[in-house]
Scaffold this active site. Structure first.
Site, PDB file in Angstrom:
ATOM      1  CB  SER A 225      -0.960  -0.036   1.192  1.00 15.20           C
ATOM      2  OG  SER A 225      -1.953   0.954   1.079  1.00 15.20           O
ATOM      3  CG  ASP A 279      -6.889  -2.336  -3.454  1.00 13.75           C
ATOM      4  OD1 ASP A 279      -7.493  -1.467  -2.809  1.00 13.75           O
ATOM      5  OD2 ASP A 279      -5.692  -2.607  -3.286  1.00 13.75           O
ATOM      6  CG  HIS A 312      -5.754  -2.186   0.361  1.00 13.83           C
ATOM      7  ND1 HIS A 312      -5.045  -1.782  -0.754  1.00 13.83           N
ATOM      8  CD2 HIS A 312      -5.133  -1.586   1.418  1.00 13.83           C
ATOM      9  CE1 HIS A 312      -4.069  -0.971  -0.399  1.00 13.83           C
ATOM     10  NE2 HIS A 312      -4.093  -0.859   0.918  1.00 13.83           N
TER      11      HIS A 312
END
Length: 331
Positions: A225, A279, A312
């Site tokens: 991320s 995501d 995610h």
């Protein structure tokens, strides 16, 4: 007090980073036009005031604001706080921190000593892996522990970002740099200085491994991320001959500047970038845009893979692909 601003700035030409005024007023109003320095017109000023201040009324404060505006002080931030008297409040403290981050160059310090795991055997390679927004190194201990049996000669270094004010959250959290907008920020919304400071700190971890006798060609830098955003920048910008870059669920930053900042080593650097089709934190659209940008920069070593039903996070198939990639670049 705002009187500090008048005494130190109107009468001198010092190039201060900024002025922080809390619950004050403007004095010497009649003399100010004669005393004002030219430099004061571009000086950042934060002025906070409580709506219930009985010592210096809000009306007097607003009158002072008008005076400064008439003097051409263009970077004045005047903020009022409901229910606050002649004191301060949590919201004002957060606004102060945001102001200080803006006017003072970032001084980067890790939020905690890095977690170091492995190796089980002779140390011949290192993987440096950075966590995402609001996380810590501890989040990625299981990830590293699952890889150690497969790579017994690899040391894993898991750094933790400092706690800092993050605009989109409105609070202090662990973050590698400030995030001013969700999704794909405009170039002016990116915290370029913060990102460069974080990159320098991560490069310091790389240098520490080199100093310990591990060649650059045996060092992998990666992240998830927000950590992936940094890893992708390292992939483009670093002059080091790294073994490869491991990017999970991130997006490409500083896009307008990348071509001018690209290193020669980037074009042949192995780079794995995995992303989930579901995501919603860093959208697949943004990831594909970033991958196409890297391809346009001639980065022939890019492997961009997507995973159905993955949000995610990381999934078993991606983990298998990560292992395959690492075995290829760290034989």
């Amino acid at each position: 007090m705002l009187d500090t601003y008048l005494s130190t700035r109107i009468t001198t030409e010092r190039k201060l980073a900024g002025i922080l005024g809390l619950s004050g007023r403007v004095s010497m109003v009649a003399q100010l036009p004669k005393l004002q320095s030219q430099a004061s017109k571009s000086l950042p000023v934060f002025w906070g005031h409580g709506s219930e201040d009985a010592m210096i009324s809000l009306e007097k404060a607003r009158s002072g604001v008008r005076t400064l505006e008439e003097l051409g002080v263009a970077q004045l931030e005047f903020k009022t706080y409901p229910g606050m008297g002649h004191s301060t409040c949590q919201k004002e403290v957060l606004d102060i921190e945001a102001f200080l981050h803006k006017v003072l160059p970032p001084v980067f310090a890790f939020g905690a000593p890095p977690i170091v795991l492995g190796p089980r055997g002779k140390h011949t390679a290192t993987i440096i892996f950075s966590h995402g927004l609001a996380g810590t190194a501890e989040d990625w201990r299981p990830f590293a522990n699952s890889l150690i049996p497969l790579f017994p000669n690899v040391k894993f270094v898991l750094p933790t970002a400092p706690r800092r004010f993050v605009t989109v959250v409105g609070d202090r959290i662990h973050s590698w740099f400030n995030v001013k907008a969700l999704g794909s920020p405009l170039p002016e919304q990116e915290d370029t200085e913060g990102m460069l400071a974080a990159l320098k700190a991560l490069d310091g971890l790389v240098q520490a491994e080199v100093n310990a006798g591990i060649p650059e060609e045996r060092i992998v830098v990666g992240g998830f991320s927000q950590g992936c955003r940094l890893a992708l920048l390292i992939a483009v910008m670093s002059e080091r001959k790294l073994a490869g870059i491991l990017g999970l669920s991130g997006m490409l930053m500083m896009v307008p500047k990348l071509e001018s900042m690209q290193s020669e080593a980037a074009k042949s650097r192995p780079l794995f970038w995995g992303h989930g089709l579901d995501d919603v934190t860093n959208s697949l659209e943004l990831a594909r845009f970033g991958a196409k940008k890297l391809e346009g920069l001639g980065m022939a070593g890019l492997e961009f893979k997507t995973y159905p039903d993955m949000a995610h996070e990381i999934c078993p198939q991606e983990m298998e692909d990560v292992v395959t990639f690492l075995k290829k670049i760290l034989p």
